[in-house]
Enzyme design. Structure first.
Site, PDB file in Angstrom:
ATOM      1  N   ARG A 164     -71.716   3.221  51.662  1.00  0.00           N
ATOM      2  CA  ARG A 164     -71.001   2.475  50.599  1.00  0.00           C
ATOM      3  C   ARG A 164     -69.811   2.209  51.145  1.00  0.00           C
ATOM      4  O   ARG A 164     -68.814   2.026  50.320  1.00  0.00           O
ATOM      5  CB  ARG A 164     -71.202   2.326  49.597  1.00  0.00           C
ATOM      6  CG  ARG A 164     -72.758   2.162  48.644  1.00  0.00           C
ATOM      7  CD  ARG A 164     -72.507   1.686  47.633  1.00  0.00           C
ATOM      8  NE  ARG A 164     -73.874   1.545  46.583  1.00  0.00           N
ATOM      9  CZ  ARG A 164     -74.889   2.097  46.708  1.00  0.00           C
ATOM     10  NH1 ARG A 164     -73.748   3.711  46.252  1.00  0.00           N
ATOM     11  NH2 ARG A 164     -75.661   1.755  46.145  1.00  0.00           N
ATOM     12  N   LYS A 177     -61.804  -6.825  61.999  1.00  0.00           N
ATOM     13  CA  LYS A 177     -63.419  -7.268  61.212  1.00  0.00           C
ATOM     14  C   LYS A 177     -63.889  -6.692  62.332  1.00  0.00           C
ATOM     15  O   LYS A 177     -64.412  -5.756  63.174  1.00  0.00           O
ATOM     16  CB  LYS A 177     -63.101  -8.632  62.492  1.00  0.00           C
ATOM     17  CG  LYS A 177     -62.795 -10.456  61.431  1.00  0.00           C
ATOM     18  CD  LYS A 177     -62.987 -11.070  62.752  1.00  0.00           C
ATOM     19  CE  LYS A 177     -62.248 -12.202  61.860  1.00  0.00           C
ATOM     20  NZ  LYS A 177     -62.009 -13.298  62.925  1.00  0.00           N
ATOM     21  N   GLU A 209     -56.766 -12.770  76.113  1.00  0.00           N
ATOM     22  CA  GLU A 209     -56.094 -12.612  74.824  1.00  0.00           C
ATOM     23  C   GLU A 209     -54.982 -12.814  74.869  1.00  0.00           C
ATOM     24  O   GLU A 209     -54.156 -13.291  73.262  1.00  0.00           O
ATOM     25  CB  GLU A 209     -56.682 -11.427  74.643  1.00  0.00           C
ATOM     26  CG  GLU A 209     -58.634 -11.569  73.638  1.00  0.00           C
ATOM     27  CD  GLU A 209     -59.409 -12.455  72.643  1.00  0.00           C
ATOM     28  OE1 GLU A 209     -58.834 -13.111  71.463  1.00  0.00           O
ATOM     29  OE2 GLU A 209     -60.496 -12.765  72.178  1.00  0.00           O
ATOM     30  N   LYS A 231     -50.979 -10.700  66.314  1.00  0.00           N
ATOM     31  CA  LYS A 231     -51.887  -9.989  65.711  1.00  0.00           C
ATOM     32  C   LYS A 231     -51.611  -9.717  63.810  1.00  0.00           C
ATOM     33  O   LYS A 231     -52.234 -10.270  62.559  1.00  0.00           O
ATOM     34  CB  LYS A 231     -52.591  -9.121  65.696  1.00  0.00           C
ATOM     35  CG  LYS A 231     -54.577  -8.626  65.132  1.00  0.00           C
ATOM     36  CD  LYS A 231     -55.249  -9.598  65.808  1.00  0.00           C
ATOM     37  CE  LYS A 231     -56.581  -9.866  64.877  1.00  0.00           C
ATOM     38  NZ  LYS A 231     -57.876  -9.836  65.665  1.00  0.00           N
ATOM     39  N   GLU A 265     -59.653 -14.451  56.363  1.00  0.00           N
ATOM     40  CA  GLU A 265     -59.629 -15.611  57.447  1.00  0.00           C
ATOM     41  C   GLU A 265     -59.564 -17.151  56.190  1.00  0.00           C
ATOM     42  O   GLU A 265     -60.578 -17.982  56.336  1.00  0.00           O
ATOM     43  CB  GLU A 265     -60.825 -15.435  57.846  1.00  0.00           C
ATOM     44  CG  GLU A 265     -60.320 -16.856  59.145  1.00  0.00           C
ATOM     45  CD  GLU A 265     -61.762 -16.190  60.668  1.00  0.00           C
ATOM     46  OE1 GLU A 265     -61.241 -15.416  61.040  1.00  0.00           O
ATOM     47  OE2 GLU A 265     -61.745 -17.282  60.767  1.00  0.00           O
ATOM     48  N   ARG A 275     -55.255 -17.232  59.001  1.00  0.00           N
ATOM     49  CA  ARG A 275     -56.180 -16.106  60.367  1.00  0.00           C
ATOM     50  C   ARG A 275     -57.488 -17.294  61.614  1.00  0.00           C
ATOM     51  O   ARG A 275     -57.400 -16.492  62.949  1.00  0.00           O
ATOM     52  CB  ARG A 275     -57.128 -15.558  59.855  1.00  0.00           C
ATOM     53  CG  ARG A 275     -57.791 -13.966  60.989  1.00  0.00           C
ATOM     54  CD  ARG A 275     -57.969 -12.992  60.233  1.00  0.00           C
ATOM     55  NE  ARG A 275     -58.644 -12.021  60.852  1.00  0.00           N
ATOM     56  CZ  ARG A 275     -58.734 -10.465  61.150  1.00  0.00           C
ATOM     57  NH1 ARG A 275     -58.442 -10.186  59.641  1.00  0.00           N
ATOM     58  NH2 ARG A 275     -59.237  -9.971  61.585  1.00  0.00           N
ATOM     59  N   ASN A 314     -58.811 -17.616  66.592  1.00  0.00           N
ATOM     60  CA  ASN A 314     -59.939 -18.185  66.878  1.00  0.00           C
ATOM     61  C   ASN A 314     -60.160 -19.144  68.239  1.00  0.00           C
ATOM     62  O   ASN A 314     -60.782 -19.724  69.094  1.00  0.00           O
ATOM     63  CB  ASN A 314     -61.536 -18.655  66.170  1.00  0.00           C
ATOM     64  CG  ASN A 314     -61.734 -17.685  64.967  1.00  0.00           C
ATOM     65  OD1 ASN A 314     -62.107 -16.619  65.385  1.00  0.00           O
ATOM     66  ND2 ASN A 314     -62.186 -17.757  64.030  1.00  0.00           N
ATOM     67  N   HIS A 362     -62.217 -19.442  71.531  1.00  0.00           N
ATOM     68  CA  HIS A 362     -63.560 -18.727  70.557  1.00  0.00           C
ATOM     69  C   HIS A 362     -64.251 -19.487  70.930  1.00  0.00           C
ATOM     70  O   HIS A 362     -65.530 -19.387  70.478  1.00  0.00           O
ATOM     71  CB  HIS A 362     -63.256 -17.970  69.942  1.00  0.00           C
ATOM     72  CG  HIS A 362     -62.399 -16.433  70.088  1.00  0.00           C
ATOM     73  ND1 HIS A 362     -60.751 -16.479  70.270  1.00  0.00           N
ATOM     74  CD2 HIS A 362     -62.335 -15.511  70.076  1.00  0.00           C
ATOM     75  CE1 HIS A 362     -60.435 -15.339  70.735  1.00  0.00           C
ATOM     76  NE2 HIS A 362     -61.143 -14.918  70.668  1.00  0.00           N
ATOM     77  N   HIS A 413     -67.640 -18.307  73.089  1.00  0.00           N
ATOM     78  CA  HIS A 413     -68.713 -17.862  71.824  1.00  0.00           C
ATOM     79  C   HIS A 413     -70.183 -18.787  72.016  1.00  0.00           C
ATOM     80  O   HIS A 413     -70.901 -17.981  72.781  1.00  0.00           O
ATOM     81  CB  HIS A 413     -68.449 -17.621  70.878  1.00  0.00           C
ATOM     82  CG  HIS A 413     -68.013 -16.651  69.841  1.00  0.00           C
ATOM     83  ND1 HIS A 413     -67.254 -16.527  68.735  1.00  0.00           N
ATOM     84  CD2 HIS A 413     -66.992 -15.825  70.576  1.00  0.00           C
ATOM     85  CE1 HIS A 413     -66.385 -15.452  68.339  1.00  0.00           C
ATOM     86  NE2 HIS A 413     -66.546 -14.991  69.851  1.00  0.00           N
ATOM     87  N   HIS A 440     -66.114 -11.963  77.489  1.00  0.00           N
ATOM     88  CA  HIS A 440     -65.086 -11.967  76.557  1.00  0.00           C
ATOM     89  C   HIS A 440     -63.896 -13.272  76.782  1.00  0.00           C
ATOM     90  O   HIS A 440     -64.495 -14.404  76.425  1.00  0.00           O
ATOM     91  CB  HIS A 440     -65.618 -11.162  75.501  1.00  0.00           C
ATOM     92  CG  HIS A 440     -64.270 -12.018  74.177  1.00  0.00           C
ATOM     93  ND1 HIS A 440     -64.898 -13.041  73.392  1.00  0.00           N
ATOM     94  CD2 HIS A 440     -63.555 -11.521  73.533  1.00  0.00           C
ATOM     95  CE1 HIS A 440     -64.771 -13.213  72.336  1.00  0.00           C
ATOM     96  NE2 HIS A 440     -63.239 -12.282  72.591  1.00  0.00           N
TER      97      HIS A 440
HETATM   98  N1  GLY Z   1     -60.379 -11.632  66.490  1.00  0.00           N
HETATM   99  C1  GLY Z   1     -60.503 -12.556  65.684  1.00  0.00           C
HETATM  100  C2  GLY Z   1     -59.744 -11.774  64.352  1.00  0.00           C
HETATM  101  O1  GLY Z   1     -59.438 -10.487  64.542  1.00  0.00           O
HETATM  102  O2  GLY Z   1     -60.063 -12.960  63.461  1.00  0.00           O
END
Ligand code: GLY
Length: 365
Positions: free
Chosen positions: A124, A146, A188, A230, A240, A244, A248, A251, A255, A268
């Site tokens: 957990r 993430k 990025e 970031k 998010e 946040r 994206n 993306h 994606h 990517h």
């Molecule tokens: N890679 C996008 C984020 O960390 O929100």
């Protein structure tokens, strides 16, 4: 040794520091000691990264007095699966890892995301730290908690938010990356300029050749500034719920391209590069952005050796994958669209408009 820079990320009880400096991979044991951590460490890595940096990390852990085990998983996005997570659990269970022990991710974004997910779920939740070894992982994946794995239907569909205890980014390790991998990560970096900082975008334009050729002084600045942006965004919106989402940028279509090409043909960052240009063209179509700002991005991405055009894919397929993306809300597709270099908006785009746009996209060749 060059000076180590520290970016604090304030998330209340989940706060941590991002350390950036050349050769700091040798200090990871010391950083752990500074946390007053006393347990054992499971270093999760892939065979290639282990061959390059495993011994330095092990030496640093040993020197700081830590016991450790090593868990190897195969490299590559196609192995970002629950099956590999199970292999991590197996090793942790066989070695009787406890809640007070810790996982250390040594590798690129895939290793970081999977190690973080294993840490979020084993017993957990146990602690983990990030030692990112690619540009993408240093400026994006390692920061912000993430974690997760892919599903055949789409990227990162299974996961959890779980913040690391620290991030240890060493720009000198980027020297051993394959050229294509290194340049893919630069997409990025460009993203941060477009979403948040025109001056930084200008820095990338001015020094594009030095950055592309991995001039460490310039690259260190890029990693630092991108990580700072970031950190600021994550600090403002850890889970998010709002701002946040701007991370994206590029993306949504990126994606879809990665998914439709089976995570093999397109890296990517390459998907993100194509996705940023496509999103910008969409922004021009919608009257939000001036064409010159698309040209600036195309020029910079091209200077970094990145693709700016989508491969030959069916617009209907792209739309279908986008509709299954986790960024979809109430069946609507949202896009991060630039208004100029340095600022973006998140907007719902009608599927019919999108389909028309995707069909017309090859005309920009
Ligand atoms: N890679 C996008 C984020 O960390 O929100």
């Amino acid at each position: 040794m060059k000076q180590t820079k520290k970016i604090p990320l304030d998330l209340g009880k989940n706060s941590y520091d991002i350390f950036i400096g050349e050769e700091i991979i040798d200090q990871v044991g010391l950083f752990l000691k500074d946390l007053s951590f006393k347990g054992r460490v499971a270093v999760v890595t892939d065979p290639k990264v282990e061959g390059l940096y495993g011994s330095r990390v092990k030496k640093s852990l040993k020197k700081a007095g830590f016991k450790f085990i090593l868990i190897q998983i195969p490299a590559g996005e196609r192995y970002k699966t629950l099956k590999q997570i199970n292999r991590i659990y197996d090793s942790l269970i066989q070695n009787h890892f406890e809640r007070s022990d810790l996982l250390l991710a040594l590798g690129g974004g895939v290793i970081g995301d999977m190690t973080g997910f294993a840490a979020a779920t084993y017993l957990r939740g146990v602690s983990f730290v990030q030692c990112p070894t690619t540009v993408l992982a240093q400026v994006d994946a390692s920061i912000g908690g993430k974690t997760g794995v892919d599903h055949p239907e789409g990227k990162n569909l299974i996961g959890a938010f779980h913040q690391p205890r620290f991030v240890c980014s060493d720009p000198a390790v980027l020297r051993t990356l394959q050229k294509r991998e290194y340049r893919s990560g630069l997409a990025e970096v460009v993203k941060y300029g477009v979403i948040a900082d025109e001056a930084f975008f200008g820095y990338l334009e001015t020094h594009s050749k030095a950055i592309r050729d991995l001039d460490l002084e310039k690259v260190r600045h890029c990693i630092h500034r991108a990580s700072q942006i970031k950190a600021e965004i994550v600090q403002a919106d850890e889970h998010e719920g709002g701002i946040r989402k701007i991370l994206n940028y590029g993306h949504t279509i990126g994606h879809a391209v990665e998914t439709l090409t089976g995570y093999r043909k397109v890296k990517h960052g390459e998907g993100v590069a194509m996705g940023m240009v496509a999103a910008s063209r969409l922004a021009v179509e919608l009257g939000l952005l001036h064409e010159d700002d698309v040209k600036r991005q195309v020029k910079l991405l091209t200077a970094f050796g990145l693709p700016t055009r989508l491969p030959d894919l069916d617009p209907g397929d792209i739309l279908e994958v986008m509709a299954g993306d986790k960024k979809v809300v109430g069946g609507e597709i949202y896009f991060v669209l630039p208004k100029n270099i340095g600022s973006v908006d998140v907007m719902k785009v009608d599927k019919k408009v999108l389909k028309r746009f995707l069909k017309a996209l090859p005309k920009y060749v």
